[in-house]
Scaffold this active site. Structure first.
Site, PDB file in Angstrom:
ATOM      1  N   LYS A 125     -10.814 -40.915  -0.791  1.00 47.36           N
ATOM      2  CA  LYS A 125     -10.226 -40.180   0.327  1.00 47.36           C
ATOM      3  C   LYS A 125     -10.028 -41.063   1.557  1.00 47.36           C
ATOM      4  CE  LYS A 125      -9.935 -35.884  -1.276  1.00 47.36           C
ATOM      5  NZ  LYS A 125      -8.725 -35.048  -1.243  1.00 47.36           N
ATOM      6  N   LYS A 172      -1.992 -28.787  -6.414  1.00 49.26           N
ATOM      7  CA  LYS A 172      -1.192 -27.951  -5.535  1.00 49.26           C
ATOM      8  C   LYS A 172      -0.435 -28.776  -4.502  1.00 49.26           C
ATOM      9  CE  LYS A 172      -3.298 -24.251  -4.892  1.00 49.26           C
ATOM     10  NZ  LYS A 172      -4.283 -23.243  -4.461  1.00 49.26           N
ATOM     11  N   LYS A 204      -3.435 -35.382 -12.782  1.00 51.01           N
ATOM     12  CA  LYS A 204      -3.859 -33.998 -12.974  1.00 51.01           C
ATOM     13  C   LYS A 204      -2.964 -33.058 -12.155  1.00 51.01           C
ATOM     14  CE  LYS A 204      -7.483 -33.720  -9.422  1.00 51.01           C
ATOM     15  NZ  LYS A 204      -8.926 -33.457  -9.184  1.00 51.01           N
TER      16      LYS A 204
END
Length: 361
Positions: free
Chosen positions: A147, A230, A227
């Site tokens: 991240k 959204k 994967k």
């Protein structure tokens, strides 16, 4: 627990073997997990779940309600603000997630469903556990590496996210946590913190064991090397549980496959077709071998039609129920408020014990 970590199979096998029988808490009181254990899991309020969320977590959550005597599911909004959030959208997303969980089969009579930020004990326990956690321990977690690299920097909240995650779990003396293979290292931190606290202040927390999902990761329909997400900028890549039958059909029809018409399962050389086989198998609760057998004689176009039919059959009732529940905001708020009261009944005595042992009172 929801952030990706790459873990070798050998490491995972050792982990399962080591923690197949978690330690139980030795303290007394009505906060103790009942015989059979207590399950805790959380999900961020990112709006309506997609197919990967449903198959990878929510379907399993529904089943756990009948397998364990005490189950808690939290909408972890404290975790969500490690990324910038619009306040109005966050409020809406929390209720959307509540509606989605109820529509998928979470029963507030059998599970405690609550909003994390409304139970302040989470944040206080997180601070106490953070004071037992070394900076190198957090720095080496892949979640922080990934991240912070994407953003070129990371917030303190993002850095200490796994400690809050540990507090979420330990606050309820949870004995089992449903995780995927990519989340094992985060649960190891939880177990480490339980041991550190117990060693310093006396036995209080069980070391929770992993409940590993057997469902394969659902991949992007447009890029089967990634994967399903959204946040994918390609609208055709992700199926949400509220997609219309026409939208599902279009997305499956445009799913990336290859030039071989026969349906086989080979994730390495045929990732696109294999992703469809995995989805088909998961939606019908069959093995991939059986899914391939049912596709015998079909080309990929015909198989996509079959997968579409299975998806529409399973997801349409869920989508309709979500839309119905969204219209009753008061009901959703009451479900979460009732869950919060029940969660605090468990959390408050545990935190009082923690505060006494640490020396605050």
């Amino acid at each position: 627990m929801a952030l990706p970590v790459r873990t070798s199979f050998k490491h995972l096998h050792r982990f399962i073997h080591k923690f197949s029988s978690p330690k139980r808490s030795l303290s007394s009181g009505n906060t103790e997990p009942p015989g059979g254990g207590r399950v805790f899991s959380g999900i961020q309020p990112t709006g309506v779940p997609h197919l990967g969320n449903y198959l990878g977590a929510l379907e399993n959550w529904v089943g756990l309600q009948s397998q364990y005597p005490s189950v808690l599911y939290s909408i972890v909004d404290l975790h969500s603000i490690t990324q910038p959030q619009d306040p109005a959208q966050l409020r809406s997303n929390i209720l959307d997630m509540a509606a989605s969980l109820l529509a998928c089969g979470i029963d507030p009579e059998r599970a405690i469903l609550f909003q994390q930020s409304q139970v302040p004990e989470h944040a206080e326990l997180s601070w106490i556990l953070g004071c037992l956690t070394s900076m190198p321990r957090l720095r080496h977690l892949p979640q922080w590496k990934m991240k912070s690299k994407l953003k070129n920097e990371g917030s303190v909240g993002l850095y200490t996210y796994p400690v809050l995650q540990a507090a979420d779990i330990l606050l309820y003396k949870s004995t089992h946590v449903p995780v995927g293979e990519d989340q094992v290292q985060h649960l190891e931190l939880v177990q480490d913190l339980a041991r550190i606290f117990n060693h310093r202040y006396g036995d209080l927390f069980p070391e929770p064991a992993a409940l590993l999902s057997s469902t394969r990761k659902v991949k992007s329909l447009r890029d089967p090397s990634a994967k399903m997400s959204k946040s994918d900028p390609q609208t055709m890549a992700t199926i949400t549980v509220t997609d219309s039958p026409d939208a599902i059909a279009l997305k499956v029809r445009r799913a990336v496959t290859d030039f071989t018409s026969e349906v086989t399962f080979d994730p390495v050389t045929r990732p696109g077709v294999s992703n469809l086989v995995s989805i088909h198998a998961a939606m019908e609760a069959i093995g991939v071998e059986e899914a391939v057998l049912r596709a015998r004689g079909m080309d990929t176009a015909a198989y996509k039609a079959l997968v579409t039919e299975v998806l529409v059959q399973r997801l349409t009732p869920i989508g309709e129920e979500i839309r119905r529940l969204r219209e009753d905001r008061a009901h959703l708020e009451e479900v979460l408020a009732r869950g919060t009261r029940r969660a605090r009944e468990l959390a408050a005595p545990v935190l009082r014990e923690v505060r006494q042992r640490v020396g605050f009172c």
